[in-house]
Motif scaffolding. Sequence first.
Motif, PDB file in Angstrom:
ATOM      1  N   SER A  50     -15.240   8.266 -71.141  1.00 36.06           N
ATOM      2  CA  SER A  50     -16.465   8.210 -70.135  1.00 36.06           C
ATOM      3  C   SER A  50     -15.755   8.716 -69.170  1.00 36.06           C
ATOM      4  O   SER A  50     -15.981   9.109 -67.948  1.00 36.06           O
ATOM      5  N   GLN A  51     -15.506   9.989 -68.677  1.00 37.33           N
ATOM      6  CA  GLN A  51     -15.291  11.995 -68.085  1.00 37.33           C
ATOM      7  C   GLN A  51     -15.096  13.009 -68.807  1.00 37.33           C
ATOM      8  O   GLN A  51     -14.706  13.425 -70.077  1.00 37.33           O
ATOM      9  N   TRP A  52     -15.276  13.560 -67.683  1.00 30.22           N
ATOM     10  CA  TRP A  52     -15.090  15.261 -68.383  1.00 30.22           C
ATOM     11  C   TRP A  52     -13.751  15.883 -68.701  1.00 30.22           C
ATOM     12  O   TRP A  52     -12.739  15.615 -67.447  1.00 30.22           O
ATOM     13  N   GLU A  53     -13.154  16.417 -69.379  1.00 34.07           N
ATOM     14  CA  GLU A  53     -11.826  16.986 -69.843  1.00 34.07           C
ATOM     15  C   GLU A  53     -11.814  18.338 -70.418  1.00 34.07           C
ATOM     16  O   GLU A  53     -13.078  18.573 -70.561  1.00 34.07           O
ATOM     17  N   GLU A  54     -10.902  18.969 -69.986  1.00 38.88           N
ATOM     18  CA  GLU A  54     -10.950  20.478 -70.464  1.00 38.88           C
ATOM     19  C   GLU A  54      -9.319  20.772 -71.897  1.00 38.88           C
ATOM     20  O   GLU A  54      -8.765  19.455 -71.593  1.00 38.88           O
ATOM     21  N   ILE A  55     -10.417  21.259 -72.672  1.00 33.32           N
ATOM     22  CA  ILE A  55      -8.787  21.520 -73.764  1.00 33.32           C
ATOM     23  C   ILE A  55      -9.056  22.830 -74.166  1.00 33.32           C
ATOM     24  O   ILE A  55     -10.341  23.635 -73.583  1.00 33.32           O
ATOM     25  N   PRO A  56      -7.904  24.128 -74.580  1.00 35.09           N
ATOM     26  CA  PRO A  56      -7.735  25.374 -74.230  1.00 35.09           C
ATOM     27  C   PRO A  56      -8.484  25.547 -75.952  1.00 35.09           C
ATOM     28  O   PRO A  56      -8.428  24.547 -76.502  1.00 35.09           O
ATOM     29  N   LEU A  57      -9.392  26.717 -75.556  1.00 30.95           N
ATOM     30  CA  LEU A  57     -10.226  26.751 -76.875  1.00 30.95           C
ATOM     31  C   LEU A  57      -9.756  27.713 -77.419  1.00 30.95           C
ATOM     32  O   LEU A  57     -10.113  27.064 -79.210  1.00 30.95           O
ATOM     33  N   ASP A  58      -8.403  27.905 -77.501  1.00 31.42           N
ATOM     34  CA  ASP A  58      -7.379  27.838 -79.030  1.00 31.42           C
ATOM     35  C   ASP A  58      -6.767  26.978 -79.895  1.00 31.42           C
ATOM     36  O   ASP A  58      -6.721  27.278 -81.074  1.00 31.42           O
ATOM     37  N   LEU A  59      -7.406  25.623 -79.226  1.00 28.47           N
ATOM     38  CA  LEU A  59      -7.398  24.737 -80.299  1.00 28.47           C
ATOM     39  C   LEU A  59      -8.223  23.864 -81.157  1.00 28.47           C
ATOM     40  O   LEU A  59      -8.379  22.692 -81.596  1.00 28.47           O
ATOM     41  N   VAL A  60      -9.103  24.488 -80.378  1.00 25.64           N
ATOM     42  CA  VAL A  60     -10.695  23.386 -80.996  1.00 25.64           C
ATOM     43  C   VAL A  60     -10.838  24.822 -82.635  1.00 25.64           C
ATOM     44  O   VAL A  60     -11.062  25.399 -82.499  1.00 25.64           O
ATOM     45  N   ASP A  61     -11.464  23.641 -83.020  1.00 27.89           N
ATOM     46  CA  ASP A  61     -12.408  24.642 -84.481  1.00 27.89           C
ATOM     47  C   ASP A  61     -13.617  24.108 -83.700  1.00 27.89           C
ATOM     48  O   ASP A  61     -14.597  24.178 -84.447  1.00 27.89           O
ATOM     49  N   LEU A  62     -14.614  25.635 -83.197  1.00 28.93           N
ATOM     50  CA  LEU A  62     -15.353  25.698 -82.732  1.00 28.93           C
ATOM     51  C   LEU A  62     -16.522  25.719 -83.566  1.00 28.93           C
ATOM     52  O   LEU A  62     -17.676  24.668 -83.742  1.00 28.93           O
ATOM     53  N   LYS A  63     -16.009  26.726 -85.161  1.00 30.24           N
ATOM     54  CA  LYS A  63     -17.205  26.540 -85.750  1.00 30.24           C
ATOM     55  C   LYS A  63     -16.885  25.371 -87.197  1.00 30.24           C
ATOM     56  O   LYS A  63     -18.583  25.518 -87.179  1.00 30.24           O
ATOM     57  N   ARG A  64     -16.930  24.561 -87.120  1.00 30.26           N
ATOM     58  CA  ARG A  64     -16.561  23.066 -87.917  1.00 30.26           C
ATOM     59  C   ARG A  64     -17.934  22.305 -86.739  1.00 30.26           C
ATOM     60  O   ARG A  64     -18.453  22.435 -87.141  1.00 30.26           O
ATOM     61  N   THR A  65     -16.910  22.549 -85.637  1.00 30.19           N
ATOM     62  CA  THR A  65     -17.438  21.667 -84.491  1.00 30.19           C
ATOM     63  C   THR A  65     -19.755  21.753 -84.737  1.00 30.19           C
ATOM     64  O   THR A  65     -20.334  21.066 -84.905  1.00 30.19           O
ATOM     65  N   GLU A  66     -19.984  23.214 -84.654  1.00 34.16           N
ATOM     66  CA  GLU A  66     -21.115  23.807 -85.150  1.00 34.16           C
ATOM     67  C   GLU A  66     -21.619  23.829 -85.657  1.00 34.16           C
ATOM     68  O   GLU A  66     -23.001  23.440 -85.498  1.00 34.16           O
ATOM     69  N   SER A  67     -21.120  23.550 -86.879  1.00 36.76           N
ATOM     70  CA  SER A  67     -21.973  23.896 -88.115  1.00 36.76           C
ATOM     71  C   SER A  67     -22.222  22.103 -87.941  1.00 36.76           C
ATOM     72  O   SER A  67     -23.636  21.667 -88.905  1.00 36.76           O
ATOM     73  N   GLU A  68     -21.204  21.384 -88.212  1.00 41.60           N
ATOM     74  CA  GLU A  68     -21.456  20.014 -88.376  1.00 41.60           C
ATOM     75  C   GLU A  68     -22.444  19.135 -87.129  1.00 41.60           C
ATOM     76  O   GLU A  68     -23.434  18.502 -88.256  1.00 41.60           O
ATOM     77  N   THR A  69     -22.818  20.203 -86.216  1.00 45.24           N
ATOM     78  CA  THR A  69     -23.819  19.325 -85.403  1.00 45.24           C
ATOM     79  C   THR A  69     -25.296  20.370 -85.720  1.00 45.24           C
ATOM     80  O   THR A  69     -25.484  19.132 -85.681  1.00 45.24           O
ATOM     81  N   ALA A  70     -25.173  21.012 -86.294  1.00 45.53           N
ATOM     82  CA  ALA A  70     -26.189  21.946 -86.552  1.00 45.53           C
ATOM     83  C   ALA A  70     -26.982  20.303 -87.365  1.00 45.53           C
ATOM     84  O   ALA A  70     -27.836  20.795 -87.913  1.00 45.53           O
ATOM     85  N   GLU A  71     -25.785  20.567 -88.640  1.00 47.34           N
ATOM     86  CA  GLU A  71     -26.274  19.082 -89.644  1.00 47.34           C
ATOM     87  C   GLU A  71     -26.758  18.255 -89.170  1.00 47.34           C
ATOM     88  O   GLU A  71     -28.029  17.751 -90.034  1.00 47.34           O
ATOM     89  N   ARG A  72     -25.991  17.417 -88.263  1.00 46.82           N
ATOM     90  CA  ARG A  72     -26.632  16.334 -88.012  1.00 46.82           C
ATOM     91  C   ARG A  72     -28.100  16.728 -87.149  1.00 46.82           C
ATOM     92  O   ARG A  72     -28.985  15.103 -87.353  1.00 46.82           O
ATOM     93  N   GLN A  73     -28.003  17.360 -86.580  1.00 46.65           N
ATOM     94  CA  GLN A  73     -29.644  17.515 -85.662  1.00 46.65           C
ATOM     95  C   GLN A  73     -30.935  17.710 -87.401  1.00 46.65           C
ATOM     96  O   GLN A  73     -31.856  17.175 -86.776  1.00 46.65           O
ATOM     97  N   ALA A  74     -30.104  18.636 -87.842  1.00 45.66           N
ATOM     98  CA  ALA A  74     -31.069  18.510 -89.195  1.00 45.66           C
ATOM     99  C   ALA A  74     -31.550  17.316 -89.701  1.00 45.66           C
ATOM    100  O   ALA A  74     -32.961  17.481 -90.231  1.00 45.66           O
ATOM    101  N   GLN A  75     -30.639  16.697 -89.791  1.00 47.19           N
ATOM    102  CA  GLN A  75     -30.634  15.343 -90.561  1.00 47.19           C
ATOM    103  C   GLN A  75     -31.715  13.784 -89.317  1.00 47.19           C
ATOM    104  O   GLN A  75     -32.284  13.711 -90.420  1.00 47.19           O
ATOM    105  N   LEU A  76     -30.850  14.645 -88.098  1.00 44.20           N
ATOM    106  CA  LEU A  76     -32.359  13.638 -87.464  1.00 44.20           C
ATOM    107  C   LEU A  76     -33.500  13.667 -87.835  1.00 44.20           C
ATOM    108  O   LEU A  76     -34.467  13.166 -87.777  1.00 44.20           O
ATOM    109  N   ALA A  77     -34.175  15.590 -87.689  1.00 41.76           N
ATOM    110  CA  ALA A  77     -34.970  15.735 -87.240  1.00 41.76           C
ATOM    111  C   ALA A  77     -36.054  15.355 -88.844  1.00 41.76           C
ATOM    112  O   ALA A  77     -37.013  15.162 -88.402  1.00 41.76           O
ATOM    113  N   GLU A  78     -34.774  15.537 -90.228  1.00 39.19           N
ATOM    114  CA  GLU A  78     -35.625  14.796 -91.265  1.00 39.19           C
ATOM    115  C   GLU A  78     -36.045  14.044 -91.260  1.00 39.19           C
ATOM    116  O   GLU A  78     -37.358  12.873 -91.745  1.00 39.19           O
TER     117      GLU A  78
END
Length: 260
Positions: A50-78
């Motif tokens: 329950s707080q804001w944090e930071e992490i180096p970008l090169d440690l984050v799998d941004l592509k996988r994160t964005e892909s799954e987020t988009a899938e979940r949003q589409a599922q919610l809409a359906e």
Amino acid sequence: MRRTIIALFVLAFAAVAANIKLYLKDGGFHLVREYQVQTDRVRFYSVERSQWEEIPLDLVDLKRTESETAERQAQLAEETKVVVEEEKAVREARAEVAKIPQDPGVYYVEDNAVKPIKVAESKVHNNKGRTVLKYLSPIPAVSDKATLELDGLHSQNILGNPEQEFYIQVSAEERFGIVKLTPEHGIRVVEKITVIPVTKEVVEEPIEVQVFRKQMTQDGLYKLWPMKAMEPGEYAVVEYTSGKVNMQVWDFAIKPAGKN
């Protein structure tokens, strides 16, 4: 009550979908409410802490994160679409039922108006003469061969839609459907009746129209309509118990507009 349940379902599902898995390149993830990519870092709100944090970008799998987020949003809409459509169907069914009288009988809708069909006076014709069939009261005696008939060659109930839908409010657990009538010699034959020798089993032979049936309420309201368009001619909605010769008849004729 139902609307409240559906609203809670949608809100709960939306809340779950709002939590995002911020994937890391080492295979792990942070469960976050939201995140922001800021140059070489990712700032996120941790659901766990329950707080804001930071992490180096090169440690984050941004592509996988964005892909799954988009899938979940589409599922919610359906899922939301399905729930909304189901609720709409329920409302429409209730409105449809509310228009139909609760009195036993047969009804149809024409020009947005509900119209009843009067039960016809049917008669059993055998070698003993013609006997009027009383409402749900079996004929006490039928000879080896007989016919169930209606007076007149044509029904007074003229319908122009060959795929007409009907509503029947039954008063008992009876069979029902649509049958084709056969006009001959000033009458319309509803069905042929045969009594089997020795066993005295009664066999009824109406010309049945293949129909779809849908139960509209638990207390006896059904909708029925033909599987394919009915050809011009004489028909009836019927209700009966097999072998009892107690068929009730609501006659009508299919006569498309422009036909003489």
